[in-house]
Design an enzyme around this catalytic site. Sequence first.
Site, mmCIF file in Angstrom:
data_model
loop_
_atom_site.group_PDB
_atom_site.id
_atom_site.type_symbol
_atom_site.label_atom_id
_atom_site.label_comp_id
_atom_site.label_asym_id
_atom_site.label_seq_id
_atom_site.Cartn_x
_atom_site.Cartn_y
_atom_site.Cartn_z
ATOM 1 N N GLY A 100 0.821 -1.207 0.000
ATOM 2 C CA GLY A 100 0.000 0.000 0.000
ATOM 3 C C GLY A 100 0.851 1.251 0.000
ATOM 4 O O GLY A 100 1.433 1.607 1.032
ATOM 5 N N GLY A 156 1.557 4.918 3.642
ATOM 6 C CA GLY A 156 2.459 3.826 3.299
ATOM 7 C C GLY A 156 3.798 4.321 2.789
ATOM 8 O O GLY A 156 4.857 3.843 3.211
ATOM 9 N N VAL A 165 -3.467 -0.479 3.747
ATOM 10 C CA VAL A 165 -4.542 -0.376 2.761
ATOM 11 C C VAL A 165 -5.810 0.097 3.462
ATOM 12 O O VAL A 165 -5.898 0.101 4.690
ATOM 13 C CB VAL A 165 -4.797 -1.727 2.055
ATOM 14 N N SER A 170 -0.815 6.608 14.530
ATOM 15 C CA SER A 170 -1.337 7.971 14.590
ATOM 16 C C SER A 170 -0.229 8.978 14.358
ATOM 17 O O SER A 170 0.899 8.792 14.801
ATOM 18 C CB SER A 170 -1.988 8.242 15.945
ATOM 19 N N GLY A 213 -0.609 11.126 11.256
ATOM 20 C CA GLY A 213 -0.802 11.663 9.927
ATOM 21 C C GLY A 213 0.442 11.509 9.064
ATOM 22 O O GLY A 213 1.349 10.720 9.357
ATOM 23 N N HIS A 258 -8.411 6.671 20.889
ATOM 24 C CA HIS A 258 -7.564 7.829 20.585
ATOM 25 C C HIS A 258 -8.279 8.748 19.601
ATOM 26 O O HIS A 258 -8.350 9.970 19.794
ATOM 27 C CB HIS A 258 -6.232 7.348 20.003
ATOM 28 N N LYS A 280 -14.324 9.672 8.962
ATOM 29 C CA LYS A 280 -14.055 8.365 8.366
ATOM 30 C C LYS A 280 -14.579 7.201 9.196
ATOM 31 O O LYS A 280 -14.389 6.052 8.829
ATOM 32 C CB LYS A 280 -12.555 8.210 8.119
ATOM 33 N N ARG A 319 -20.328 16.964 13.777
ATOM 34 C CA ARG A 319 -19.890 16.805 12.385
ATOM 35 C C ARG A 319 -21.079 16.467 11.492
ATOM 36 O O ARG A 319 -21.180 16.957 10.358
ATOM 37 C CB ARG A 319 -18.813 15.733 12.281
ATOM 38 N N HIS A 337 -41.609 -2.604 35.116
ATOM 39 C CA HIS A 337 -40.190 -2.923 35.013
ATOM 40 C C HIS A 337 -39.486 -2.987 36.367
ATOM 41 O O HIS A 337 -38.289 -3.261 36.413
ATOM 42 C CB HIS A 337 -39.495 -1.904 34.117
#
Length: 505
Positions: free
Chosen positions: A33, A38, A98, A152, A154, A209, A283, A310, A474
Site C-alpha cells: 500500500g 504507506g 490499505v 497515529s 498523519g 484515541h 471516516k 460533524r 419494570h
Amino acid sequence: MSSRYGQSMRETPAYSAEEGRKDMKKADIGLVGLAVMGENLAMNMESRGITVAVYNRTVSKVEHFINGRGKGKNIIGCHSLEELLDCLKKPRKVFLMVKAGAAVDDIIHQLLPLLDDGDILIDGGNSYFKDTIRRTREVEAAGKLYIGTGVSGGEEGALTGPSMMPGGSKAAWPEVKPIFQAICAKADGAPCCDWVGEDGAGHFVKMVHNGIEYGDMQLICEAYQMMRDYLKMTDDEMHLVFKKWNEGELESYLIEITGDILAYKDTDGEPLVEKILDTAGQKGTGKWTGITALEEGVPLTLIGEAVFSRCLSAMKDERVRASRFYSREIVEFKGNREEFTECLRQALLASKIISYAQGYTLMKTAAEHYHWNLNYGGIALMWRGGCIIRSTFLGKIKEAYDKNPELSNLLLDPYFESLIKSLVPAWRKTVSAVLQAGVPAPAMTSALSYFDGYTCSSLPANLLQAQRDYFGAHTYQRIDADRGKFFHTNWTGHGGDTSAAVYDV
C-alpha cells in the site's frame, strides 16, 4: 531533517539490520500500500537502516515511488505479492497499509496461502477492532501471526515518527518490536509504542484515541467560534491567543496547528480558514467509539456530541434554510475581553480533561469485557509523542495511572481533582455566557453536564424508574431495602402483581 514531533528522521537508528545484511537480497519487512501513509512509513523505516520491500496493487505506483522518493534508498520495488514475499527474511513480516474494511480481508486471503507458519501479517490501517479480533483468530488458525496496530500522526508522523499501538498475536511482538520502536516517536527518550494486548486491543486503543481526537477538535472549534462570533476577534487576534495557550497547560499539537491555521493567508491576503465551507468530514472511528460506548453502557457524552456536531455541520443547506426561519443576532459581548478569554481557556482545559476521562473509562470497561490487560499509564506515554492528540497533560495522566492502575475515573485522581475544582467557576461562566449569547457549544456544555451528573449523589433516575414501572412493570429498587431486591407497584389499581423480568442491555 527535524519536525514538530521533536526528532530527526535519522536521530534514533535503534534498529540494527546487521543480521539482515548477511543476505543483501532480503528485506527486513514488506509493505503493501503506497498511499500517503504507506510511502512515508517506508521512507521512515529506510531512514532507520531498515530495508523495505514495497508493493502496491496499482504497480505504476511502485515504479513512481522507486524512481522518485525511494530512488537510491534501501527500498525494493515488487510487482506481485509473490515477489514481495520472496524478498523477505524469515519470519516474513508484511505491513498492510490499505483502506480499512474489505480491502484488508482481500489482501489477507491472497497472502495466507503464500505464507509459512510463523510469518506475520500487520494491519496498520484504521480497522474496526472487532474485525481485528476476527482476523487474528482466522490468521492464527492458519498457523500464522497477526498484529493490528493503530498508527497515529498523519503524514508527518508516519515520516518522522508516529505513535503506534500494536495488539494481536503476542508471539509476533518480539519479532516486530525492534522495527516498531525504531520508527515510532519518542517522548523523553521513551518510544511511543509498546505492546497493548491481545487480538483487537491495539486497534481498540487507536479507536478511542481517535474518539478523543474528535472531542479535542470540536472543543477547539467551539472556542474559536466563541472568540469569532461572540468576542468579535479577528483571525490574527485568535492566532495570538492560541499561540499563547500553547505555551501553558493547553500545550498540544492541535492547539499548535490551530494557531498556524488562523495565521495562514489566502492569495488575496485574507484568512484562508474563513473561506473553507463549514461542513466536516469523518471516516468512522469517532462513530465506532460512540457505538462501542453505547454497547458497553459508558456515558461517552462529549465524544458523542463531537460526532453529532460533524453530522450537523454536513446539513449545510438545511441549516441555511433553518436560519431564515429562526434568524437571530449573537448577543453583543459586554465586558473585559481578556478576562473572558482566560475563562474560555480554563473552560477548554476542563472540557478536554472530561474528554480523556470518558475515553479512559471506555477503555477500562472494554478491557474487562474483552479480557485485555491494558496498561493505562503506558497508553498515555504512547500518546505523548507523534500522535494527533499529543499534549502536555498526558504526562499527568500517565502519573495518575502509574500511581493507581485501578483508578476508575481520571476525575478521582488527586491532581485532576484539584485542577478541575480550580477550573469550575470559569467553566460555568463561559458556558452560561455562550448559551445566553446563542453560540452553539455542544461539546463544552455536554462536558459540564457530565461533570455535574458524575459528581451528583442523587439523580432523578428514581422518577424515571417509577415511570418505567408504571407503564411497563419494570420494577425498581428501594433505598430502604437491600440492593438487588426489586419491587413492583400496581400504580393504577387496574394492573396485576406480575412484573417484567429485570435485565439491562
